[in-house]
Motif scaffolding. Structure first.
Motif, PDB file in Angstrom:
ATOM      1  N   MET A   1      22.247  34.934  32.543  1.00  0.00           N
ATOM      2  CA  MET A   1      20.874  35.112  33.037  1.00  0.00           C
ATOM      3  C   MET A   1      19.933  34.028  32.502  1.00  0.00           C
ATOM      4  SD  MET A   1      20.544  39.253  33.264  1.00  0.00           S
ATOM      5  CE  MET A   1      21.372  39.754  31.774  1.00  0.00           C
ATOM      6  N   LEU A   2      20.156  33.639  31.254  1.00  0.00           N
ATOM      7  CA  LEU A   2      19.306  32.572  30.695  1.00  0.00           C
ATOM      8  C   LEU A   2      19.653  31.222  31.318  1.00  0.00           C
ATOM      9  CD1 LEU A   2      19.131  33.613  26.926  1.00  0.00           C
ATOM     10  CD2 LEU A   2      17.436  33.988  28.717  1.00  0.00           C
ATOM     11  N   VAL A   3      20.928  30.971  31.524  1.00  0.00           N
ATOM     12  CA  VAL A   3      21.345  29.704  32.149  1.00  0.00           C
ATOM     13  C   VAL A   3      20.771  29.625  33.571  1.00  0.00           C
ATOM     14  CG1 VAL A   3      23.340  28.448  33.085  1.00  0.00           C
ATOM     15  CG2 VAL A   3      23.451  29.397  30.767  1.00  0.00           C
ATOM     16  N   ALA A   4      20.854  30.740  34.288  1.00  0.00           N
ATOM     17  CA  ALA A   4      20.312  30.759  35.659  1.00  0.00           C
ATOM     18  C   ALA A   4      18.825  30.398  35.643  1.00  0.00           C
ATOM     19  CB  ALA A   4      20.522  32.135  36.281  1.00  0.00           C
ATOM     20  N   ARG A   5      18.104  30.964  34.689  1.00  0.00           N
ATOM     21  CA  ARG A   5      16.662  30.676  34.569  1.00  0.00           C
ATOM     22  C   ARG A   5      16.442  29.184  34.290  1.00  0.00           C
ATOM     23  NH1 ARG A   5      11.884  30.505  35.273  1.00  0.00           N
ATOM     24  NH2 ARG A   5      12.764  30.680  37.328  1.00  0.00           N
TER      25      ARG A   5
ATOM     26  N   HIS B   1      18.208  26.860  35.230  1.00  0.00           N
ATOM     27  CA  HIS B   1      18.480  26.124  36.472  1.00  0.00           C
ATOM     28  C   HIS B   1      17.427  26.424  37.535  1.00  0.00           C
ATOM     29  CE1 HIS B   1      22.700  24.433  36.029  1.00  0.00           C
ATOM     30  NE2 HIS B   1      22.540  25.092  34.895  1.00  0.00           N
ATOM     31  N   GLY B   2      16.430  27.236  37.180  1.00  0.00           N
ATOM     32  CA  GLY B   2      15.354  27.523  38.144  1.00  0.00           C
ATOM     33  C   GLY B   2      15.616  28.750  39.007  1.00  0.00           C
ATOM     34  N   TYR B   3      16.628  29.543  38.645  1.00  0.00           N
ATOM     35  CA  TYR B   3      16.929  30.747  39.437  1.00  0.00           C
ATOM     36  C   TYR B   3      16.558  32.003  38.666  1.00  0.00           C
ATOM     37  CZ  TYR B   3      19.321  27.502  42.456  1.00  0.00           C
ATOM     38  OH  TYR B   3      19.576  26.462  43.289  1.00  0.00           O
ATOM     39  N   ASP B   4      16.626  33.106  39.375  1.00  0.00           N
ATOM     40  CA  ASP B   4      16.254  34.393  38.795  1.00  0.00           C
ATOM     41  C   ASP B   4      17.422  35.368  38.921  1.00  0.00           C
ATOM     42  OD1 ASP B   4      13.261  33.939  38.275  1.00  0.00           O
ATOM     43  OD2 ASP B   4      13.589  33.200  40.317  1.00  0.00           O
ATOM     44  N   THR B   5      17.344  36.407  38.118  1.00  0.00           N
ATOM     45  CA  THR B   5      18.445  37.376  38.068  1.00  0.00           C
ATOM     46  C   THR B   5      17.893  38.777  37.822  1.00  0.00           C
ATOM     47  OG1 THR B   5      18.650  37.012  35.685  1.00  0.00           O
ATOM     48  CG2 THR B   5      20.157  35.753  37.088  1.00  0.00           C
ATOM     49  N   VAL B   6      18.747  39.752  38.061  1.00  0.00           N
ATOM     50  CA  VAL B   6      18.504  41.093  37.513  1.00  0.00           C
ATOM     51  C   VAL B   6      19.877  41.678  37.186  1.00  0.00           C
ATOM     52  CG1 VAL B   6      18.355  42.189  39.835  1.00  0.00           C
ATOM     53  CG2 VAL B   6      17.486  43.386  37.852  1.00  0.00           C
ATOM     54  N   PRO B   7      20.000  42.197  35.960  1.00  0.00           N
ATOM     55  CA  PRO B   7      21.268  42.865  35.643  1.00  0.00           C
ATOM     56  C   PRO B   7      21.243  44.269  36.239  1.00  0.00           C
ATOM     57  CG  PRO B   7      19.799  42.965  33.737  1.00  0.00           C
ATOM     58  CD  PRO B   7      19.048  42.238  34.830  1.00  0.00           C
ATOM     59  N   MET B   8      22.377  44.748  36.674  1.00  0.00           N
ATOM     60  CA  MET B   8      22.420  46.097  37.264  1.00  0.00           C
ATOM     61  C   MET B   8      23.590  46.915  36.727  1.00  0.00           C
ATOM     62  SD  MET B   8      21.567  45.246  41.237  1.00  0.00           S
ATOM     63  CE  MET B   8      22.464  43.707  41.241  1.00  0.00           C
ATOM     64  N   GLY B   9      23.196  48.075  36.195  1.00  0.00           N
ATOM     65  CA  GLY B   9      24.215  49.031  35.782  1.00  0.00           C
ATOM     66  C   GLY B   9      24.240  50.194  36.761  1.00  0.00           C
ATOM     67  N   GLY B  10      23.323  50.156  37.694  1.00  0.00           N
ATOM     68  CA  GLY B  10      23.211  51.230  38.687  1.00  0.00           C
ATOM     69  C   GLY B  10      24.167  51.006  39.846  1.00  0.00           C
TER      70      GLY B  10
ATOM     71  N   TYR C   1      40.799  45.288  34.926  1.00  0.00           N
ATOM     72  CA  TYR C   1      39.440  44.763  34.737  1.00  0.00           C
ATOM     73  C   TYR C   1      38.421  45.876  34.527  1.00  0.00           C
ATOM     74  CZ  TYR C   1      41.731  40.639  36.539  1.00  0.00           C
ATOM     75  OH  TYR C   1      42.595  39.601  36.714  1.00  0.00           O
ATOM     76  N   LEU C   2      37.539  45.672  33.555  1.00  0.00           N
ATOM     77  CA  LEU C   2      36.448  46.609  33.316  1.00  0.00           C
ATOM     78  C   LEU C   2      35.165  46.023  33.888  1.00  0.00           C
ATOM     79  CD1 LEU C   2      36.952  47.407  29.507  1.00  0.00           C
ATOM     80  CD2 LEU C   2      37.459  48.923  31.425  1.00  0.00           C
ATOM     81  N   PRO C   3      34.554  46.672  34.868  1.00  0.00           N
ATOM     82  CA  PRO C   3      33.255  46.167  35.326  1.00  0.00           C
ATOM     83  C   PRO C   3      32.226  46.318  34.193  1.00  0.00           C
ATOM     84  CG  PRO C   3      34.218  47.664  36.942  1.00  0.00           C
ATOM     85  CD  PRO C   3      35.027  47.795  35.683  1.00  0.00           C
ATOM     86  N   VAL C   4      31.548  45.226  33.865  1.00  0.00           N
ATOM     87  CA  VAL C   4      30.560  45.240  32.771  1.00  0.00           C
ATOM     88  C   VAL C   4      29.174  45.468  33.361  1.00  0.00           C
ATOM     89  CG1 VAL C   4      29.535  43.874  30.895  1.00  0.00           C
ATOM     90  CG2 VAL C   4      31.992  43.721  31.342  1.00  0.00           C
ATOM     91  N   MET C   5      28.807  44.673  34.331  1.00  0.00           N
ATOM     92  CA  MET C   5      27.549  44.862  35.058  1.00  0.00           C
ATOM     93  C   MET C   5      27.552  43.981  36.309  1.00  0.00           C
ATOM     94  SD  MET C   5      24.712  42.895  32.688  1.00  0.00           S
ATOM     95  CE  MET C   5      25.335  43.438  31.106  1.00  0.00           C
ATOM     96  N   LEU C   6      26.596  44.236  37.178  1.00  0.00           N
ATOM     97  CA  LEU C   6      26.374  43.355  38.331  1.00  0.00           C
ATOM     98  C   LEU C   6      25.155  42.513  37.988  1.00  0.00           C
ATOM     99  CD1 LEU C   6      26.449  45.978  41.260  1.00  0.00           C
ATOM    100  CD2 LEU C   6      28.393  44.774  40.249  1.00  0.00           C
ATOM    101  N   ILE C   7      25.162  41.265  38.417  1.00  0.00           N
ATOM    102  CA  ILE C   7      23.969  40.434  38.211  1.00  0.00           C
ATOM    103  C   ILE C   7      23.606  39.781  39.546  1.00  0.00           C
ATOM    104  CG2 ILE C   7      22.960  38.466  36.975  1.00  0.00           C
ATOM    105  CD1 ILE C   7      24.850  39.028  34.649  1.00  0.00           C
ATOM    106  N   ALA C   8      22.421  40.140  40.056  1.00  0.00           N
ATOM    107  CA  ALA C   8      21.937  39.474  41.269  1.00  0.00           C
ATOM    108  C   ALA C   8      21.388  38.117  40.860  1.00  0.00           C
ATOM    109  CB  ALA C   8      20.847  40.316  41.916  1.00  0.00           C
ATOM    110  N   LEU C   9      21.677  37.111  41.667  1.00  0.00           N
ATOM    111  CA  LEU C   9      21.281  35.726  41.346  1.00  0.00           C
ATOM    112  C   LEU C   9      20.650  35.095  42.583  1.00  0.00           C
ATOM    113  CD1 LEU C   9      21.584  33.013  39.637  1.00  0.00           C
ATOM    114  CD2 LEU C   9      23.876  32.833  40.646  1.00  0.00           C
ATOM    115  N   GLY C  10      19.485  34.512  42.412  1.00  0.00           N
ATOM    116  CA  GLY C  10      18.833  33.851  43.541  1.00  0.00           C
ATOM    117  C   GLY C  10      17.463  33.348  43.134  1.00  0.00           C
ATOM    118  N   LYS C  11      16.658  33.086  44.152  1.00  0.00           N
ATOM    119  CA  LYS C  11      15.304  32.575  43.902  1.00  0.00           C
ATOM    120  C   LYS C  11      14.309  33.689  44.190  1.00  0.00           C
ATOM    121  CE  LYS C  11      13.125  28.529  43.286  1.00  0.00           C
ATOM    122  NZ  LYS C  11      13.451  27.609  42.218  1.00  0.00           N
TER     123      LYS C  11
END
Ligand SMILES: Cc1cc2nc3c(=O)[nH]c(=O)nc-3n(C[C@H](O)[C@H](O)[C@H](O)COP(=O)(O)O)c2cc1C
Length: 221
Positions: A155-159, A161-170, A186-196
């Protein structure tokens, strides 16, 4: 003065403080902005510089970027609109068999001259023996911790690079695994939306540091 493209990018890169303070969970995305595979891979490669237990790097990333697959994911993720609006949703996974890559990891460490061959071999053997003997619950805990670290770094790297994120456990884990053929390895840890961002993330507050940090001894209760 002639400045190379990479120097220019570095000069324009936000400071670390700007990245940390500028990251907010964004839930509304500009649908017209897509990221190339190269850019996503660059972000993931930088995220993967995160530390991990014995450097086993047990994280794996399932990048969901087609309209069809994002539409399939949305109802599984509590119908959160960011799933279909964002350029991609990254399913951060922990590989419970990740430690089996110990030989590959330490061989590369040796090849790059960071460790003599005998030490690298013994590290790899010890890692495989150690992680292989752990109770599943212990191993899963390690994989989750490493998965959390890589997620935050992503999430910090995306920022940066000028992008935004939201982590999702829902999301419904069982449905996610079924819909995207994710095996029990595989254990799902979280979803992360990535975009502008189309709209900035809403401001949030933090507890005062005095309530969180204790020097040298814990409070009585
Ligand atoms: C593990 C985890 C799961 C989260 N799940 C969701 C979610 O399903 N949907 C959502 O909109 N935000 C989710 N969030 C985002 C939090 O609400 C958000 O990080 C928090 O409110 C602080 O806001 P900030 O990220 O903008 O600083 C989640 C955050 C974390 C760390």
């Amino acid at each position: 003065m002639i400045v190379s493209a990479s120097e220019q990018v570095r000069a324009e890169a936000p400071s670390f403080t700007e990245v940390v303070r500028g990251r907010h969970s964004v839930r509304s995305y500009d649908k017209s902005v897509r990221l190339s595979h190269e850019e996503i891979k660059e972000i993931l490669a930088e995220a993967a510089l995160a530390p991990s237990s014995s450097n086993m790097q047990p994280w794996r990333f399932l990048v969901i970027e087609t309209e069809e697959l994002k539409a399939k994911l949305q109802p599984i993720a509590n119908n959160q609109s960011q799933v279909s609006e964002a350029a991609a949703v990254i399913v951060v996974l922990g590989d419970r068999e990740g430690y089996l890559k110990a030989n590959e990891i330490y061989e590369e460490t040796m090849k790059q001259g960071f460790m003599p061959e005998d030490i690298a071999k013994s590290f790899a053997e010890r890692s495989i023996a150690l992680y292989g003997s752990l109770p599943q619950e212990r191993l899963d805990r390690i994989v989750y911790i490493d998965g959390g670290l890589v997620s935050q770094q992503l999430m910090l790297v995306a920022r940066a690079h000028g992008y935004d994120t939201v982590p999702m456990g829902g999301y419904d884990e069982a449905l996610l695994k079924e819909a995207f053929n994710i095996s029990d390895r595989y254990l799902p840890v979280m979803l992360i939306a990535l975009g502008k961002a189309a709209k900035p993330g809403r401001p949030t507050t933090r507890l005062p540091i005095e309530d969180l940090a204790f020097f040298n001894e814990m409070p009585a209760k």
